[in-house]
Design an enzyme around this catalytic site. Sequence first.
Site, mmCIF file in Angstrom:
data_model
loop_
_atom_site.group_PDB
_atom_site.id
_atom_site.type_symbol
_atom_site.label_atom_id
_atom_site.label_comp_id
_atom_site.label_asym_id
_atom_site.label_seq_id
_atom_site.Cartn_x
_atom_site.Cartn_y
_atom_site.Cartn_z
ATOM 1 N N SER A 121 -30.825 8.912 3.182
ATOM 2 C CA SER A 121 -30.257 8.831 1.840
ATOM 3 C C SER A 121 -28.737 9.003 1.899
ATOM 4 C CB SER A 121 -30.933 9.860 0.938
ATOM 5 O OG SER A 121 -30.710 9.582 -0.416
ATOM 6 N N HIS A 177 -38.615 6.283 -2.372
ATOM 7 C CA HIS A 177 -37.517 6.987 -1.716
ATOM 8 C C HIS A 177 -37.905 8.434 -1.396
ATOM 9 C CE1 HIS A 177 -33.185 7.587 -0.867
ATOM 10 N NE2 HIS A 177 -33.385 8.814 -1.313
ATOM 11 N N ASP A 228 -37.709 1.746 -4.164
ATOM 12 C CA ASP A 228 -36.523 2.586 -3.980
ATOM 13 C C ASP A 228 -35.302 1.812 -4.465
ATOM 14 O OD1 ASP A 228 -34.454 4.208 -3.093
ATOM 15 O OD2 ASP A 228 -34.967 4.052 -0.966
#
Length: 281
Positions: free
Chosen positions: A68, A251, A222
């Site tokens: 991320s 995600h 995501d």
Amino acid sequence: MKPYDQLSKQSAHNLNAVIVSINYRLAPKFNFPIQFDDVYNVVKFFLQEKVLEKYSVDPSRIAVSGDSAGGNLAAAVAQMLLHDPEVNVKFKIQALIYPALQALDLNTPSYKENLYMPLLSRTLMVRFWSEYFTTDRSLFEAMMSNRHIGSENAHLFKFVNWSTLLPESLKKNHVYNMPENQNTLLVKKYPGLLDVRASPLLAEDEKLSGLPLTYVITCMYDVLRDDGFMYVSRLRKVGVHVVHEHYDTFHGIFLMNVWPFDFSLANHAVEKYLDWLDTNL
């Protein structure tokens, strides 16, 4: 932080490796480029010959990895390190786990399709992006409407043009419209919006060429999915060898590898990631 602590321990055990997990300063208290600088300073310190010797690290077998926001920093650090004349030791591989790679176009197909997905909705991701640069609410509002980049910087959209970089299966019925905005104030006020250290996808092709063997994970549901796909496309175009794993999930799947979640798909993804590191380091 428990999932990251566990993954670091699991990585150290499975790979018989030294793991350096960097406690960089966070937004919104601290704004870009502090996060990048924190990470890059640690990397440059650790890659000194005397430090590597102290921890018995083979300088030819070093990787950078992140998920991320950490994937964003890992990609940016790898780019910077590649062209840093002060550092002789380079990364052998990089692993980018559902990374955030660009803040120019926040209306890619994945942003549109996953508005309200668990863990990372579009609104939350836009908030994270805006707070990375400032707590000024006007930037958040402009980013929400995708009107934060002035038309004088339109040439940069070629680096994040999903209509040319995504596979047909992800384009579906989406129509590409380059964002239009005559307001140049925000970019002048927050130049980090166009900084390659914040948006690694803005790097010129010649800056990408020479990057190490790369492992990219993306998730179907995501908002950041298309960032990963576009980076894979651009890296392969300049000859970088990329292994791309795409999972039919949302995600943050690596966070589900610990109790009380313990999702089988998360376990599988983490094991495959660690196996790849073990094989290629």
